[in-house]
Design a protein around this motif. Structure first.
Motif, PDB file in Angstrom:
ATOM      1  N   LEU A 195       2.659  10.044  -9.782  1.00  0.00           N
ATOM      2  CA  LEU A 195       1.907  10.089 -11.033  1.00  0.00           C
ATOM      3  C   LEU A 195       0.980  11.309 -11.085  1.00  0.00           C
ATOM      4  O   LEU A 195       0.908  12.007 -12.100  1.00  0.00           O
ATOM      5  N   ILE A 196       0.297  11.575  -9.987  1.00  0.00           N
ATOM      6  CA  ILE A 196      -0.626  12.719  -9.937  1.00  0.00           C
ATOM      7  C   ILE A 196       0.132  14.029 -10.121  1.00  0.00           C
ATOM      8  O   ILE A 196      -0.304  14.905 -10.872  1.00  0.00           O
ATOM      9  N   LEU A 236      -3.938   9.937   0.388  1.00  0.00           N
ATOM     10  CA  LEU A 236      -4.324   8.611  -0.097  1.00  0.00           C
ATOM     11  C   LEU A 236      -4.262   7.570   1.019  1.00  0.00           C
ATOM     12  O   LEU A 236      -5.145   6.722   1.140  1.00  0.00           O
ATOM     13  N   TRP A 241       0.827  -1.209   0.000  1.00  0.00           N
ATOM     14  CA  TRP A 241       0.000   0.000   0.000  1.00  0.00           C
ATOM     15  C   TRP A 241       0.862   1.259   0.000  1.00  0.00           C
ATOM     16  O   TRP A 241       0.559   2.247  -0.676  1.00  0.00           O
ATOM     17  N   ALA A 270       2.179   1.746  -3.502  1.00  0.00           N
ATOM     18  CA  ALA A 270       1.107   2.186  -4.401  1.00  0.00           C
ATOM     19  C   ALA A 270       0.745   3.652  -4.161  1.00  0.00           C
ATOM     20  O   ALA A 270       0.549   4.421  -5.113  1.00  0.00           O
ATOM     21  N   GLN A 271       0.673   4.058  -2.901  1.00  0.00           N
ATOM     22  CA  GLN A 271       0.325   5.442  -2.582  1.00  0.00           C
ATOM     23  C   GLN A 271       1.420   6.401  -3.022  1.00  0.00           C
ATOM     24  O   GLN A 271       1.134   7.493  -3.546  1.00  0.00           O
ATOM     25  N   LYS A 286      -7.398   5.468   2.425  1.00  0.00           N
ATOM     26  CA  LYS A 286      -7.363   4.001   2.431  1.00  0.00           C
ATOM     27  C   LYS A 286      -7.664   3.473   3.829  1.00  0.00           C
ATOM     28  O   LYS A 286      -8.438   2.530   4.008  1.00  0.00           O
ATOM     29  N   ALA A 342       3.586   5.852  -5.517  1.00  0.00           N
ATOM     30  CA  ALA A 342       3.556   5.878  -6.981  1.00  0.00           C
ATOM     31  C   ALA A 342       2.404   6.743  -7.488  1.00  0.00           C
ATOM     32  O   ALA A 342       2.575   7.517  -8.441  1.00  0.00           O
ATOM     33  N   LEU A 343       1.250   6.626  -6.867  1.00  0.00           N
ATOM     34  CA  LEU A 343       0.116   7.465  -7.263  1.00  0.00           C
ATOM     35  C   LEU A 343       0.390   8.948  -7.006  1.00  0.00           C
ATOM     36  O   LEU A 343       0.009   9.805  -7.810  1.00  0.00           O
ATOM     37  N   GLY A 344       1.041   9.246  -5.894  1.00  0.00           N
ATOM     38  CA  GLY A 344       1.395  10.634  -5.606  1.00  0.00           C
ATOM     39  C   GLY A 344       2.316  11.212  -6.664  1.00  0.00           C
ATOM     40  O   GLY A 344       2.119  12.336  -7.134  1.00  0.00           O
ATOM     41  N   GLY A 349       0.301  11.505  -1.136  1.00  0.00           N
ATOM     42  CA  GLY A 349       0.402  10.150  -0.593  1.00  0.00           C
ATOM     43  C   GLY A 349      -0.210  10.048   0.802  1.00  0.00           C
ATOM     44  O   GLY A 349      -0.846   9.051   1.136  1.00  0.00           O
TER      45      GLY A 349
END
Length: 85
Positions: free
Chosen positions: A25-26, A44, A15, A18-19, A48, A21-23, A41
């Motif tokens: 990417l955003i 996120l 998790w 993933a958080q 979660k 990576a999403l941060g 992150g």
């Protein structure tokens, strides 16, 4: 390392990755400074945890592991009589 602990470590690491990576990417897609990835992150992770505590996993925790795999779930024990006090 016991199986429940290994699953808990893997869940937390997964998790977190993933958080993060999403941060990143955003921030890339929004074309904003990369340092915003950390607060994103954090949001996120909080989201979660809130969802996991209410919809999935063991009630009262932020874990997404099923109750039978969560290390916070106490093992079943057999007790005869009152036992020591």
């Amino acid at each position: 390392m016991n199986n429940k602990l290994a699953l808990d470590v893997a869940e937390r690491a997964g998790w977190t990755g993933a958080q993060a990576a999403l941060g990143v990417l955003i921030t890339d897609l929004a074309n904003i400074n990369l340092w915003w990835a950390a607060p994103i992150g954090l949001v996120l992770a909080s989201a979660k945890g809130w969802v996991a505590g209410r919809l999935v996993g063991r009630s009262g925790t932020a874990s997404t592991l099923p109750v039978t795999k969560d290390p916070a779930t106490a093992a079943a024990t057999a007790v005869m009589g009152d036992g020591p006090r």
